[in-house]
Motif scaffolding. Sequence first.
Motif, mmCIF file in Angstrom:
data_model
loop_
_atom_site.group_PDB
_atom_site.id
_atom_site.type_symbol
_atom_site.label_atom_id
_atom_site.label_comp_id
_atom_site.label_asym_id
_atom_site.label_seq_id
_atom_site.Cartn_x
_atom_site.Cartn_y
_atom_site.Cartn_z
ATOM 1 N N UNK A 113 0.797 -1.229 0.000
ATOM 2 C CA UNK A 113 0.000 0.000 0.000
ATOM 3 C C UNK A 113 0.828 1.275 0.000
ATOM 4 N N UNK A 114 2.123 1.157 -0.269
ATOM 5 C CA UNK A 114 2.935 2.373 -0.299
ATOM 6 C C UNK A 114 4.417 2.102 -0.214
ATOM 7 N N UNK A 115 5.070 2.909 0.614
ATOM 8 C CA UNK A 115 6.515 2.851 0.785
ATOM 9 C C UNK A 115 6.837 2.737 2.264
ATOM 10 N N UNK A 116 7.928 2.032 2.579
ATOM 11 C CA UNK A 116 8.350 1.904 3.971
ATOM 12 C C UNK A 116 9.838 2.207 4.067
ATOM 13 N N UNK A 117 10.185 3.003 5.062
ATOM 14 C CA UNK A 117 11.585 3.324 5.333
ATOM 15 C C UNK A 117 12.057 2.451 6.487
ATOM 16 N N UNK A 118 13.220 1.857 6.320
ATOM 17 C CA UNK A 118 13.839 1.105 7.411
ATOM 18 C C UNK A 118 15.217 1.697 7.655
ATOM 19 N N UNK A 119 15.622 1.703 8.905
ATOM 20 C CA UNK A 119 16.929 2.245 9.255
ATOM 21 C C UNK A 119 16.851 3.730 9.564
ATOM 22 N N UNK A 120 17.995 4.393 9.566
ATOM 23 C CA UNK A 120 18.028 5.817 9.914
ATOM 24 C C UNK A 120 17.650 6.718 8.742
ATOM 25 N N UNK A 121 17.150 7.895 9.079
ATOM 26 C CA UNK A 121 16.924 8.966 8.103
ATOM 27 C C UNK A 121 17.811 10.125 8.536
ATOM 28 N N UNK A 122 19.038 10.089 8.067
ATOM 29 C CA UNK A 122 20.061 11.060 8.467
ATOM 30 C C UNK A 122 20.672 11.713 7.235
#
Length: 97
Positions: free
Chosen positions: A7-16
Amino acid sequence: MIEKTGDGLRVTGPMLIANASALLETGRGFLRGEATGSELVFDLSSVEETDSSALSVLFGLLRTARECGITLRVAHPPSSMISQAALYGVSDSLSFA
């Protein structure tokens, strides 16, 4: 890392800052491949760490989604992102679910 889900997008880990450009470009690529009128969830439940660049990535993806005629709803933002958005006075501009 950004991955496509059902149903979309998923971020895994850091957003730096170290990976902000890669996250933005990967996310834009996924969004540009979606049909106009799509409604997607941008799932941040697996984000481990954020800095202010995470907000830049988020705004860039929201802008790209809007340009492509896609509704992008942000789900499960980490508390650090919510705090940063409040600090910078941009909470009202974000569609946190």
